[in-house]
Design a protein around this motif. Sequence first.
Motif, PDB file in Angstrom:
ATOM      1  N   THR A  85      37.944  18.547  69.164  1.00  0.00           N
ATOM      2  CA  THR A  85      38.723  18.653  67.846  1.00  0.00           C
ATOM      3  C   THR A  85      39.988  18.015  68.225  1.00  0.00           C
ATOM      4  O   THR A  85      40.756  17.602  67.204  1.00  0.00           O
ATOM      5  CB  THR A  85      38.849  19.999  67.327  1.00  0.00           C
ATOM      6  OG1 THR A  85      39.592  20.654  68.210  1.00  0.00           O
ATOM      7  CG2 THR A  85      37.493  20.562  66.948  1.00  0.00           C
ATOM      8  N   THR A 117      30.876  20.229  70.380  1.00  0.00           N
ATOM      9  CA  THR A 117      32.248  19.955  70.910  1.00  0.00           C
ATOM     10  C   THR A 117      32.132  20.197  72.637  1.00  0.00           C
ATOM     11  O   THR A 117      31.281  20.997  73.169  1.00  0.00           O
ATOM     12  CB  THR A 117      33.252  21.081  70.600  1.00  0.00           C
ATOM     13  OG1 THR A 117      34.551  20.818  71.401  1.00  0.00           O
ATOM     14  CG2 THR A 117      32.744  22.612  71.074  1.00  0.00           C
ATOM     15  N   ASP A 123      37.796  24.897  71.351  1.00  0.00           N
ATOM     16  CA  ASP A 123      37.413  24.696  70.341  1.00  0.00           C
ATOM     17  C   ASP A 123      36.249  25.836  69.804  1.00  0.00           C
ATOM     18  O   ASP A 123      34.961  25.396  69.901  1.00  0.00           O
ATOM     19  CB  ASP A 123      36.538  23.298  70.323  1.00  0.00           C
ATOM     20  CG  ASP A 123      37.322  21.986  70.090  1.00  0.00           C
ATOM     21  OD1 ASP A 123      38.451  22.308  69.705  1.00  0.00           O
ATOM     22  OD2 ASP A 123      36.840  21.030  70.369  1.00  0.00           O
ATOM     23  N   LEU A 128      36.493  24.918  64.990  1.00  0.00           N
ATOM     24  CA  LEU A 128      35.615  24.120  64.473  1.00  0.00           C
ATOM     25  C   LEU A 128      35.552  24.146  62.926  1.00  0.00           C
ATOM     26  O   LEU A 128      35.344  23.176  62.372  1.00  0.00           O
ATOM     27  CB  LEU A 128      34.200  24.350  65.037  1.00  0.00           C
ATOM     28  CG  LEU A 128      34.089  23.979  66.555  1.00  0.00           C
ATOM     29  CD1 LEU A 128      32.423  24.297  66.925  1.00  0.00           C
ATOM     30  CD2 LEU A 128      34.359  22.584  66.975  1.00  0.00           C
ATOM     31  N   TYR A 131      38.551  22.144  61.515  1.00  0.00           N
ATOM     32  CA  TYR A 131      38.125  20.919  61.707  1.00  0.00           C
ATOM     33  C   TYR A 131      37.302  20.140  60.650  1.00  0.00           C
ATOM     34  O   TYR A 131      37.449  19.190  60.086  1.00  0.00           O
ATOM     35  CB  TYR A 131      37.505  20.531  63.347  1.00  0.00           C
ATOM     36  CG  TYR A 131      37.359  18.990  63.433  1.00  0.00           C
ATOM     37  CD1 TYR A 131      37.908  18.260  63.891  1.00  0.00           C
ATOM     38  CD2 TYR A 131      35.998  18.546  63.307  1.00  0.00           C
ATOM     39  CE1 TYR A 131      38.019  16.882  64.306  1.00  0.00           C
ATOM     40  CE2 TYR A 131      35.660  17.352  63.756  1.00  0.00           C
ATOM     41  CZ  TYR A 131      36.772  16.452  64.215  1.00  0.00           C
ATOM     42  OH  TYR A 131      36.162  15.217  64.604  1.00  0.00           O
ATOM     43  N   TYR A 146      29.637  25.120  69.229  1.00  0.00           N
ATOM     44  CA  TYR A 146      30.430  25.527  70.470  1.00  0.00           C
ATOM     45  C   TYR A 146      29.588  26.101  71.398  1.00  0.00           C
ATOM     46  O   TYR A 146      28.955  27.314  71.292  1.00  0.00           O
ATOM     47  CB  TYR A 146      31.721  26.369  70.023  1.00  0.00           C
ATOM     48  CG  TYR A 146      32.245  27.378  71.161  1.00  0.00           C
ATOM     49  CD1 TYR A 146      33.330  26.836  71.966  1.00  0.00           C
ATOM     50  CD2 TYR A 146      31.855  28.442  71.390  1.00  0.00           C
ATOM     51  CE1 TYR A 146      33.937  27.482  72.731  1.00  0.00           C
ATOM     52  CE2 TYR A 146      32.491  29.523  72.337  1.00  0.00           C
ATOM     53  CZ  TYR A 146      33.544  28.883  73.089  1.00  0.00           C
ATOM     54  OH  TYR A 146      34.286  29.501  74.063  1.00  0.00           O
TER      55      TYR A 146
END
Length: 217
Positions: A85, A117, A123, A128, A131, A146
């Motif tokens: 990210t 990621t 992250d 996330l 994002y 993740y």
Amino acid sequence: MRHQYTLICAILLTATVFASSCKNERKLPIYGLRDTKTVKNSDGTAGVDTIYQTIPAFKFLNQDSVYITNDHFKDKIYIADFFFTSCTSICPIMHRNLKMISEKFKNNPDVMFLSHTIDFKYDTPSVLKKYAQKLGVDGPKWQFVYGPKDSVYTLAEKSYLVAVNVDSTNRDGYVHQGFLVLIDKDRRIRGAYDGTNPEQVAQLEKDIPVLLAEDKK
């Protein structure tokens, strides 16, 4: 970076065969390692089956802190990528382009998206989520996931054939390839496209319907 060359070489080697078949009905090549096994046909004779490399089972937390496994993509085709990210180089371009692809197939339930990621320190699912919201992505069609470094990095390099790495000399702390990897319903790699290259992104958009049509035959 051995796997970087594995994917690129696979694409180049397949291109010659694929080009020769373009005059007939178009079908996407299958990338990755392959093996053969002897099988017994219904008439009692021996035959040979090709065993293709597939994406193995996985389990990661998504942007909603829910575990996502490969079953989430069962009977779907999907486009996978690796990013982080805080990336200031290729990731924003990749995901802007992938967002355009997702918009074109937003009403097709057989097409999904999966972004892994590679930043295992920062992250987390909540990051996330922010994002995804900033990107304008909502709903289950596009999953941002993740997981532990070893699991994600091994999956990237061994299965998707995408190079990823921690790099303290890079201003962002990580390096990775910007491939958008097209996976079929049998979890096989059917294409890899530079997500920062408009021509290759356009080719991905053209190849998705080809793959969908193949599954309907």
